[in-house]
Design a protein around this motif. Structure first.
Motif, short mmCIF file in Angstrom:
data_model
loop_
_atom_site.label_atom_id
_atom_site.label_comp_id
_atom_site.label_asym_id
_atom_site.label_seq_id
_atom_site.Cartn_x
_atom_site.Cartn_y
_atom_site.Cartn_z
N TYR A 1 -107.05 -50.84 135.21
CA TYR A 1 -108.21 -50.00 135.01
C TYR A 1 -108.43 -49.22 136.36
N ALA A 2 -109.07 -48.17 136.18
CA ALA A 2 -109.42 -47.04 137.20
C ALA A 2 -110.74 -47.73 137.97
N THR B 1 -103.84 -54.88 131.74
CA THR B 1 -104.63 -53.64 131.62
C THR B 1 -104.63 -53.32 132.94
N VAL C 1 -115.20 -44.12 137.62
CA VAL C 1 -114.36 -43.13 137.01
C VAL C 1 -114.37 -43.15 135.51
N PRO C 2 -114.65 -41.96 134.85
CA PRO C 2 -114.84 -41.80 133.26
C PRO C 2 -114.10 -42.70 132.36
N GLN C 3 -112.78 -42.28 132.45
CA GLN C 3 -111.46 -42.70 131.99
C GLN C 3 -111.16 -44.16 132.41
N ARG C 4 -111.72 -45.15 132.15
CA ARG C 4 -111.50 -46.49 133.04
C ARG C 4 -110.12 -47.30 132.62
N VAL C 5 -109.82 -47.22 131.41
CA VAL C 5 -108.57 -47.99 130.94
C VAL C 5 -107.26 -46.73 131.30
N LEU C 6 -106.37 -47.36 132.13
CA LEU C 6 -105.40 -46.23 132.51
C LEU C 6 -104.21 -46.59 131.72
N HIS D 1 -101.27 -44.14 140.49
CA HIS D 1 -102.63 -43.72 140.51
C HIS D 1 -103.39 -44.01 141.83
#
Length: 124
Positions: A77-78, A75, A82-87, A103
């Protein structure tokens, strides 16, 4: 012959699993090392994650995506905050490394020797 940088020595120690080196999941380490932009950053395996930093000493930059996982599933992660943590999830190590690269901020790397924040004029 040029002397190895701190970043190069750290990667080599991790890849060769040398005593005293922080060790991570070999498949994830190797996939990240295969990406030139990640290879230029300071690797920091810890608690099942492979973090990347723009600098070589504490305090760390902590502003880049990171990988958690093993040879079977990763996985990305940002960074914290960062609001959307899972990239991305359920990725191979190679897919995870490529997603981290995708990213990275513009102008990210190579890592500089020293603590964060960077010295003036070292990062644009």
């Amino acid at each position: 012959m040029a002397e190895e940088t701190v970043v190069e020595k750290t990667w080599r120690g991790i890849l060769e699993r040398r005593p005293g080196a922080r060790l991570g999941e070999p498949a994830v380490i190797e996939a990240a090392y295969a990406e030139p932009r990640l290879r230029a950053l300071f690797p920091f395996p810890s608690h099942g994650a492979l973090n990347f930093h723009r600098n070589t000493q504490d305090p760390w930059s902590n502003d880049l995506p990171f990988i958690v996982g093993d040879a079977k599933s990763c996985t990305v992660y940002a960074p914290l905050g960062v609001p959307q943590r899972v990239l991305g999830a359920s990725l191979t190590p190679q897919e995870a490394a490529a997603l981290v690269v995708a990213h990275l901020p513009l102008g990210c790397g190579p890592a500089f020797d020293g603590p964060w924040p960077p010295p003036k004029n070292s990062i644009d």
